[in-house]
Design a protein around this motif. Structure first.
Motif, PDB file in Angstrom:
ATOM      1  N   ASP A  51      -0.735  -1.404  -7.397  1.00 36.01           N
ATOM      2  CA  ASP A  51       0.453  -1.400  -8.268  1.00 36.01           C
ATOM      3  C   ASP A  51       0.384  -0.422  -9.434  1.00 36.01           C
ATOM      4  O   ASP A  51       0.942  -0.666 -10.497  1.00 36.01           O
ATOM      5  N   HIS A  52      -0.310   0.680  -9.253  1.00 38.20           N
ATOM      6  CA  HIS A  52      -0.288   1.778 -10.225  1.00 38.20           C
ATOM      7  C   HIS A  52       0.584   2.889  -9.646  1.00 38.20           C
ATOM      8  O   HIS A  52       0.099   3.964  -9.280  1.00 38.20           O
ATOM      9  N   TRP A  53       1.882   2.634  -9.579  1.00 39.98           N
ATOM     10  CA  TRP A  53       2.781   3.518  -8.844  1.00 39.98           C
ATOM     11  C   TRP A  53       2.949   4.885  -9.495  1.00 39.98           C
ATOM     12  O   TRP A  53       3.143   5.876  -8.803  1.00 39.98           O
ATOM     13  N   ARG A  54       2.872   4.952 -10.819  1.00 43.10           N
ATOM     14  CA  ARG A  54       3.005   6.275 -11.460  1.00 43.10           C
ATOM     15  C   ARG A  54       1.803   7.148 -11.137  1.00 43.10           C
ATOM     16  O   ARG A  54       1.942   8.337 -10.824  1.00 43.10           O
ATOM     17  N   ARG A  55       0.609   6.586 -11.206  1.00 51.23           N
ATOM     18  CA  ARG A  55      -0.591   7.333 -10.844  1.00 51.23           C
ATOM     19  C   ARG A  55      -0.551   7.721  -9.372  1.00 51.23           C
ATOM     20  O   ARG A  55      -0.944   8.831  -9.001  1.00 51.23           O
ATOM     21  N   ALA A  56      -0.100   6.781  -8.538  1.00 51.72           N
ATOM     22  CA  ALA A  56      -0.017   7.053  -7.105  1.00 51.72           C
ATOM     23  C   ALA A  56       0.960   8.192  -6.827  1.00 51.72           C
ATOM     24  O   ALA A  56       0.670   9.097  -6.032  1.00 51.72           O
ATOM     25  N   SER A  57       2.115   8.150  -7.467  1.00 48.68           N
ATOM     26  CA  SER A  57       3.110   9.206  -7.273  1.00 48.68           C
ATOM     27  C   SER A  57       2.599  10.550  -7.764  1.00 48.68           C
ATOM     28  O   SER A  57       2.801  11.580  -7.111  1.00 48.68           O
TER      29      SER A  57
END
Length: 114
Positions: A51-57
Motif C-alpha cells: 500500500d505504498h502506491w506513490r512509491r510504487a508508481s
C-alpha cells in the motif's frame, strides 16, 4: 543441432529491427541494465502490495524510463520480449508511459502528510 539453433535464432529476431546496428555495449552490460529494470519492477510490485502506491508508481515510472534507455542502447536479441515493435515505437511508448507515471506520482498530494 547447430543448424536448428540458427534457424530458431532467426525466427526469434524482431523483424522491425533488421536494419539496426549492433549495440556498442557488451552483452554483459546489456544484461546488467535489464537486471536493473527487473529490480525496479519488483520493487514497484512490493511497494504496491504494501500500500505504498506513490512509491510504487514512481518506481514503475522510473523503470519504464530506464526501459526507454535500454531499448535505445541494447540489441533486440538481448531485450527479448521487451522489444515489442520497432525501436522508435517502443522508446516513445515507454517514455510517455514512464513520464506520465512519474508525473502522477510526484503531483498527487499525499493524503494525511499535510
Amino acid at each position: 543441432m547447430p543448424h536448428t539453433t540458427h534457424k530458431l535464432d532467426a525466427m526469434l529476431r524482431n523483424p522491425h529491427d533488421r536494419r539496426q546496428k549492433p549495440s556498442v555495449f557488451p552483452v554483459a552490460a546489456q544484461w546488467a541494465g535489464i537486471a536493473v529494470f527487473v529490480v525496479c519492477l519488483a520493487l514497484s510490485g512490493v511497494w504496491a502490495l504494501t500500500d505504498h502506491w506513490r512509491r510504487a508508481s514512481f518506481a514503475l515510472g522510473v523503470a519504464m524510463l530506464w526501459l526507454t534507455l535500454l531499448r535505445a542502447t541494447c540489441d533486440s536479441r538481448v531485450m527479448g520480449i521487451l522489444a515489442v515493435r520497432s525501436r522508435r515505437f517502443d522508446m516513445a511508448f515507454t517514455a510517455v508511459l514512464g513520464s506520465a507515471l512519474v508525473f502522477l506520482a510526484l503531483s498527487v498530494d499525499s493524503l494525511g502528510s499535510g
